[in-house]
Design a protein around this motif. Structure first.
Motif, PDB file in Angstrom:
ATOM      1  N   ILE A  78      -5.317  65.381  43.500  1.00 47.38           N
ATOM      2  CA  ILE A  78      -5.873  65.144  44.836  1.00 47.38           C
ATOM      3  C   ILE A  78      -6.154  66.501  45.462  1.00 47.38           C
ATOM      4  N   MET A  79      -7.400  66.747  45.817  1.00 51.20           N
ATOM      5  CA  MET A  79      -7.795  68.021  46.403  1.00 51.20           C
ATOM      6  C   MET A  79      -7.525  68.031  47.906  1.00 51.20           C
ATOM      7  N   MET A  80      -7.230  69.219  48.445  1.00 48.44           N
ATOM      8  CA  MET A  80      -6.972  69.375  49.876  1.00 48.44           C
ATOM      9  C   MET A  80      -7.729  70.587  50.409  1.00 48.44           C
ATOM     10  N   SER A  81      -8.254  70.468  51.626  1.00 48.66           N
ATOM     11  CA  SER A  81      -8.913  71.621  52.244  1.00 48.66           C
ATOM     12  C   SER A  81      -9.215  71.329  53.706  1.00 48.66           C
ATOM     13  N   GLY A  82      -9.235  72.411  54.481  1.00 49.25           N
ATOM     14  CA  GLY A  82      -9.608  72.265  55.878  1.00 49.25           C
ATOM     15  C   GLY A  82     -10.997  72.799  56.153  1.00 49.25           C
ATOM     16  N   HIS A  83     -11.641  73.368  55.127  1.00 46.48           N
ATOM     17  CA  HIS A  83     -12.946  73.998  55.328  1.00 46.48           C
ATOM     18  C   HIS A  83     -13.978  73.614  54.276  1.00 46.48           C
ATOM     19  N   ALA A  99      -9.205  62.221  44.513  1.00 47.65           N
ATOM     20  CA  ALA A  99      -9.526  62.048  45.933  1.00 47.65           C
ATOM     21  C   ALA A  99      -9.550  63.403  46.615  1.00 47.65           C
ATOM     22  N   PHE A 100      -9.990  63.396  47.869  1.00 45.63           N
ATOM     23  CA  PHE A 100     -10.078  64.616  48.659  1.00 45.63           C
ATOM     24  C   PHE A 100      -9.467  64.348  50.023  1.00 45.63           C
ATOM     25  N   LEU A 101      -8.505  65.179  50.434  1.00 41.85           N
ATOM     26  CA  LEU A 101      -7.870  65.045  51.739  1.00 41.85           C
ATOM     27  C   LEU A 101      -8.266  66.230  52.614  1.00 41.85           C
ATOM     28  N   GLU A 102      -8.745  65.928  53.800  1.00 43.51           N
ATOM     29  CA  GLU A 102      -9.150  66.980  54.730  1.00 43.51           C
ATOM     30  C   GLU A 102      -7.983  67.363  55.627  1.00 43.51           C
ATOM     31  N   LYS A 103      -7.717  68.656  55.742  1.00 40.12           N
ATOM     32  CA  LYS A 103      -6.654  69.149  56.627  1.00 40.12           C
ATOM     33  C   LYS A 103      -7.138  69.174  58.069  1.00 40.12           C
ATOM     34  N   PRO A 104      -6.250  68.950  59.030  1.00 42.39           N
ATOM     35  CA  PRO A 104      -4.842  68.579  58.867  1.00 42.39           C
ATOM     36  C   PRO A 104      -4.711  67.158  58.317  1.00 42.39           C
ATOM     37  N   ILE A 105      -3.820  66.992  57.372  1.00 43.78           N
ATOM     38  CA  ILE A 105      -3.655  65.710  56.683  1.00 43.78           C
ATOM     39  C   ILE A 105      -2.700  64.826  57.468  1.00 43.78           C
ATOM     40  N   THR A 106      -3.143  63.613  57.770  1.00 44.02           N
ATOM     41  CA  THR A 106      -2.270  62.681  58.474  1.00 44.02           C
ATOM     42  C   THR A 106      -1.263  62.083  57.500  1.00 44.02           C
ATOM     43  N   LEU A 107      -0.137  61.672  58.018  1.00 47.81           N
ATOM     44  CA  LEU A 107       0.926  61.107  57.190  1.00 47.81           C
ATOM     45  C   LEU A 107       0.439  59.871  56.448  1.00 47.81           C
ATOM     46  N   GLN A 108      -0.278  59.001  57.161  1.00 47.89           N
ATOM     47  CA  GLN A 108      -0.740  57.766  56.546  1.00 47.89           C
ATOM     48  C   GLN A 108      -1.693  58.034  55.382  1.00 47.89           C
ATOM     49  N   LYS A 109      -2.630  58.962  55.574  1.00 50.33           N
ATOM     50  CA  LYS A 109      -3.598  59.270  54.514  1.00 50.33           C
ATOM     51  C   LYS A 109      -2.913  59.916  53.319  1.00 50.33           C
ATOM     52  N   LEU A 110      -1.935  60.765  53.584  1.00 50.61           N
ATOM     53  CA  LEU A 110      -1.216  61.422  52.501  1.00 50.61           C
ATOM     54  C   LEU A 110      -0.472  60.405  51.644  1.00 50.61           C
ATOM     55  N   LEU A 111       0.311  59.553  52.282  1.00 52.41           N
ATOM     56  CA  LEU A 111       1.112  58.584  51.532  1.00 52.41           C
ATOM     57  C   LEU A 111       0.230  57.583  50.790  1.00 52.41           C
ATOM     58  N   LYS A 112      -0.883  57.200  51.402  1.00 51.11           N
ATOM     59  CA  LYS A 112      -1.789  56.267  50.743  1.00 51.11           C
ATOM     60  C   LYS A 112      -2.424  56.908  49.516  1.00 51.11           C
ATOM     61  N   ALA A 113      -2.856  58.160  49.645  1.00 48.49           N
ATOM     62  CA  ALA A 113      -3.482  58.861  48.524  1.00 48.49           C
ATOM     63  C   ALA A 113      -2.488  59.066  47.383  1.00 48.49           C
ATOM     64  N   VAL A 114      -1.258  59.423  47.715  1.00 53.54           N
ATOM     65  CA  VAL A 114      -0.227  59.615  46.691  1.00 53.54           C
ATOM     66  C   VAL A 114       0.068  58.299  45.979  1.00 53.54           C
TER      67      VAL A 114
END
Length: 226
Positions: A78-83, A99-114
Motif C-alpha cells: 500500500i503506497m502512501m504520500s502527501g504530495h 492501494a494508495f493512501l493520501e496523507k494525512p491518513i485517517t484511521l478508518q482508511k488505514l484500517l480498511k486498507a490494511v
C-alpha cells in the motif's frame, strides 16, 4: 496477527502507524529508507508493506519496481504520500501496488486498507481470529467486568449500586466505576486501544493517561498475551 513493514522517512508517521497497528495485534517493523526496507523484506518476509513514495535515498515507486522486477513483490503493498499526483498513484498501481493512501491518513482508511491488503494476501484477519479467543483475565478482572454489566443492566433504584461501595469520597467511588468501565471495554475489544478510544469517545492520548491514572493493567488486555 500479521507481520507488517512500515517504510517512511518521517519519524512521527512511523511511530503513529506502529502504535495503531500494534494495538490491532500486528507485529510491526519500521524502516526509514529504502535500504532498511530491502533488508527487512529479505529478513522478515512481511505479509503487508506500507510504503511511502517520497524518500531521500530511493523513492517508493522505484523500490516497488525493484521488488517487482526481482520477484520480491510477493506481498500486498500500500503506497502512501502527501504530495503524489494521480499519475504517480496510477503508475504505482500498474506496477503492482494494491492501494494508495493520501496523507494525512485517517484511521478508518488505514484500517480498511490494511484489512483489504491482508485479505488479498489470503491471510486470516487478526481481528476475526482474536474475537473468537477470549482474553485471559484474573478472577478480580472478571468480577469487575461482571459487576459493571450488572450495574448497567440493573433496574433503577438501590439495586443498581449494590456492586459499589458508596460510603466513601466521591472521587474514590468514581475512580472505581471508571476503572471497571474501561476494563469492561478493553475486554470487549480484545485490548485494542484504537477501538476502545472510538467506543468511549476519548482521544487516544487522553485514554492512555486516564488508564494509567486509574491503574488499569494494559499488559493483560493485549491480544495474544502481548
Amino acid at each position: 496477527m500479521a507481520n507488517i513493514l512500515v517504510v517512511d522517512d518521517e519519524h512521527g508517521i512511523r511511530d503513529l502507524l506502529w502504535e495503531i497497528l500494534n494495538d490491532e495485534g500486528h507485529n510491526v517493523e519500521l524502516a526509514e529508507n529504502a535500504a532498511q526496507a530491502r533488508a527487512a523484506r529479505l529478513r522478515e518476509r512481511p505479509d503487508l508493506v506500507l510504503l511511502d513514495i517520497w524518500m531521500p535515498d530511493t523513492d517508493g515507486v522505484t523500490l516497488l519496481k525493484e521488488w517487482s522486477s526481482t520477484g520480491l513483490l510477493t506481498m500486498p503493498v500500500i503506497m502512501m504520500s502527501g504530495h503524489a499526483t494521480i499519475d504517480t498513484a496510477v503508475e504505482a498501481t500498474k506496477i503492482g501496488a494494491l492501494a494508495f493512501l493520501e496523507k494525512p491518513i485517517t484511521l478508518q482508511k488505514l484500517l480498511k486498507a490494511v484489512e483489504q491488503g491482508l485479505a488479498r494476501g489470503n491471510l486470516r484477519k487478526p481481528a476475526a481470529t482474536a474475537s473468537q479467543v477470549p482474553v485471559a483475565a484474573s478472577s478480580q478482572e472478571a468480577a469487575d467486568t461482571e459487576s459493571l454489566v450488572h450495574v448497567v443492566s440493573a433496574p433503577a433504584g438501590p439495586q443498581a449500586n449494590q456492586n459499589f461501595v458508596l460510603d466513601k469520597p466521591l472521587r474514590e467511588a468514581r475512580d472505581e466505576f471508571e476503572k471497571a468501565y474501561f476494563e469492561y471495554h478493553l475486554a470487549q475489544e480484545n485490548g485494542s486501544m484504537t477501538r476502545v478510544a472510538e467506543k468511549t469517545g476519548l482521544e487516544r492520548t487522553h485514554l492512555y493517561r486516564k488508564l494509567k491514572q486509574l491503574g488499569v493493567d494494559l499488559t493483560r488486555s493485549k491480544r495474544g498475551g502481548n
